[in-house]
Design an enzyme around this catalytic site. Sequence first.
Site, short mmCIF file in Angstrom:
data_model
loop_
_atom_site.label_atom_id
_atom_site.label_comp_id
_atom_site.label_asym_id
_atom_site.label_seq_id
_atom_site.Cartn_x
_atom_site.Cartn_y
_atom_site.Cartn_z
N ASP A 189 1.43 4.98 -10.62
CA ASP A 189 2.42 4.79 -9.55
C ASP A 189 3.39 3.71 -10.04
O ASP A 189 3.24 3.12 -11.10
CB ASP A 189 1.75 4.44 -8.22
CG ASP A 189 2.65 4.82 -7.03
OD1 ASP A 189 3.87 4.98 -7.23
OD2 ASP A 189 2.13 4.95 -5.90
C1 NOJ Z 1 5.63 4.77 -4.90
C2 NOJ Z 1 4.84 5.72 -4.05
O1 NOJ Z 1 3.56 5.18 -3.79
C3 NOJ Z 1 4.67 7.10 -4.67
O2 NOJ Z 1 4.10 7.95 -3.71
C4 NOJ Z 1 5.97 7.63 -5.17
O3 NOJ Z 1 5.80 8.91 -5.71
C5 NOJ Z 1 6.52 6.66 -6.20
N1 NOJ Z 1 6.75 5.38 -5.58
C6 NOJ Z 1 7.81 7.14 -6.85
O4 NOJ Z 1 8.85 7.09 -5.96
#
Ligand code: NOJ
Length: 744
Positions: free
Chosen positions: A289
């Site tokens: 993430d």
């Molecule tokens: C953080 C989020 O937790 C995740 O779900 C998302 O896909 C990513 N950012 C990318 O934007």
Amino acid sequence: MRGRGFRVRHVLLALVAGLSFTAGAAPDARAKARTQARVEALLSAMTLEEKLGQLQQLDGFSEGHPRAEHATMIRQGRLGSTLNVRGAKTTNELQRIAMEQSRLGIPVLFAFDVIHGYRTIFPVPLAETATWDPTIAERAAHVAAIESTAVGLKWTFAPMVDIARDPRWGRIVEGSGEDPYLGSLFARARVKGFQGDDMAAPDRVMACAKHWVGYGAGEGGRDYNTTEISEHALREVYFPPFKAAVEAGVGTFMSAFNDLNGVPATANPFTLRRILKEQWNFDGFVVSDYESVKETIAHGLAADAKDAARYSLLAGLDMEMVSRTYAEHLPALLDEGEVAMTAVDDAVRRILTKKAELGLFERPYTDESREARDLDRPEYHRLAREAAGKSVVLLKNERDVLPLRKSLGSVALIGPLANDKQAPLGSWLGDGRSEPVVTVLEGLRAKLPGANRVRFVKGVEVEGSGLDQIEQAVEAAKASDVAVLVLGERSDMSGEAASRSRIDLPGRQQDLLRAVLATGKPVVLVLMSGRPLALEWEVANTPAVVQAWFGGTQAGHGLADVLMGDLEPHGKLPVTFPRAVGQIPIYYNHKNTGRPPDPNNKYSSKYIDLSSDPLFPFGYGLTYSKFELADLKIENTEIRAGEPVRASVKITNSGIRRATEVVQLYLRDHAASVTRPVKELKAYRRVYLEPGETKLVTFELAYTELGFHDRDMRYVVEPGMFSLIAGLHSATGLESTFRLLKAR
Ligand code: NOJ
């Protein structure tokens, strides 16, 4: 610039084309062998820097680095993927650099969060799950894939399949709720909808099951918080939707932000390597993430960025999103022998394989004319309307206030969300636009044309006390036959980083409702929210209550279809609604305890100041008719090892309208070597019945569906007494028992 890169690519292509061992194999096997050969040829030609480039993903828009840097990095083979970069012209420009100017011509993989629609926005995933119709989710994901590929994207960070039992957690809106079975059905449907049978097709994108794993169990419902989950609970509750995604062929996983039992999920060898890659044979790749590799330092696992890279790569984390610890520190770690080149190669191989399976080497560019053709098409909006309508859950309907009669004189439409074009888009709106959003006001006006038939008063703001039109709202209600109040949360009050400690109506919304109720007019309360709200008082005092969630671009039409009875209510809650925050976590498939709640026994598992029952149970949702179940019969009450269980139940529409119901089948295992939930959803069927009509609904549960993970984490089916419970929601139903015989 062209010369050398062209030569290397030319040699590689010749190598792949000349492979003879594929001749005679089946087409699938041949394609696989060609992909493997291409990937191996590339791997053997890649420098370390180029390999690490494939492991790097950067944010094209908000990272603060100039885009020029990305173009340079792509040219040098140091950037394999981006997120947020989109628009066919933009992606084609970058792709041209990768294909024509980089040494090996490896295409860039463009990703974006397309969660419930790209331009045409569908209901938020929790709402879509309330349809209990995975085919809607599959079709919606396909539309999202068509729109995404039209703007150059080939990878979405969806579906989010985290089980969530805590409505304080803002991200409960992004998933399918609390149930592993329902969650698995929707996980499978969404993966299929995004990827199709062949994700190389021009209208398909690669999916990403996230967030692996346990993210929904953050302590106190606080986003990003620590999780402690037993291995048993992981296997029984949190893993199943991810497993379903793997079985559906999902191309990628995203690791979660949380630490799980003391190890950050991004650097967790147990979940990433042992379970996912070894036990489940997952052949795709795992992306971190946002900066979660670097965050292993803040977690207190890694001492520094180099340590973060080592931990994460060794754990099985393949691609790093935004932070750059791999690119910066893997060279030294390799030199020092802390990390083996085979580990790097494995990650690169997985990523290149998916790029090849996506057809990016053959078709790296997007037809730029598609953007004008393939977004926002009327048929997508029709599906969005169907989804919005079918996700609406009728929670209460005393005195048959609903459906509203077409002949009705006028409606007072009141509330801060009644004409809000932003809220229905939800928390992940892709590139959705607010102008085309159909508000409740627009939806109702379309059904009730004529001057003054819908009197709109905003009343108050969602939060704060900045607006006071309570008196005007009361006047409008008095002047109308019925009042419809649209209350709840703004869309930014759920989603990422939007946990709430109180899950009631914010601001002065309750005051507004009280004042309108005091007029004595029939009142319909429509709730817009991304989570279950705890509204014991509101529900007790309002004759009709409807959960409308955030319904997407066509929210207002979909809701109006249900309010006016043009569409029968279809929705069933995918998650328990608590009476108060103090009951959380509250979910239907809990354990029995040694002292189950008993009103006549002080020393039983309950509160002294509140019932242990929820406000609305999982699976709940009324219709405009009345349904009764009868004659639950289990065909074979003694089951031998390997045999399925067959059951049937009769359902009758005893009301006066044609309507639809969902017959839900739950299982209880009375005694087992590990305590089992009081019930678990195992199957369900939707029926449509004319008034007075009866249907026989049949079920067959495979023998393996009776099992669970034992103390040694083996999946077993143990003999003994079981119940099947057939109900219209999870709280009650007809029950019948069967015995599973010991194997002889
Ligand atoms: C953080 C989020 O937790 C995740 O779900 C998302 O896909 C990513 N950012 C990318 O934007």
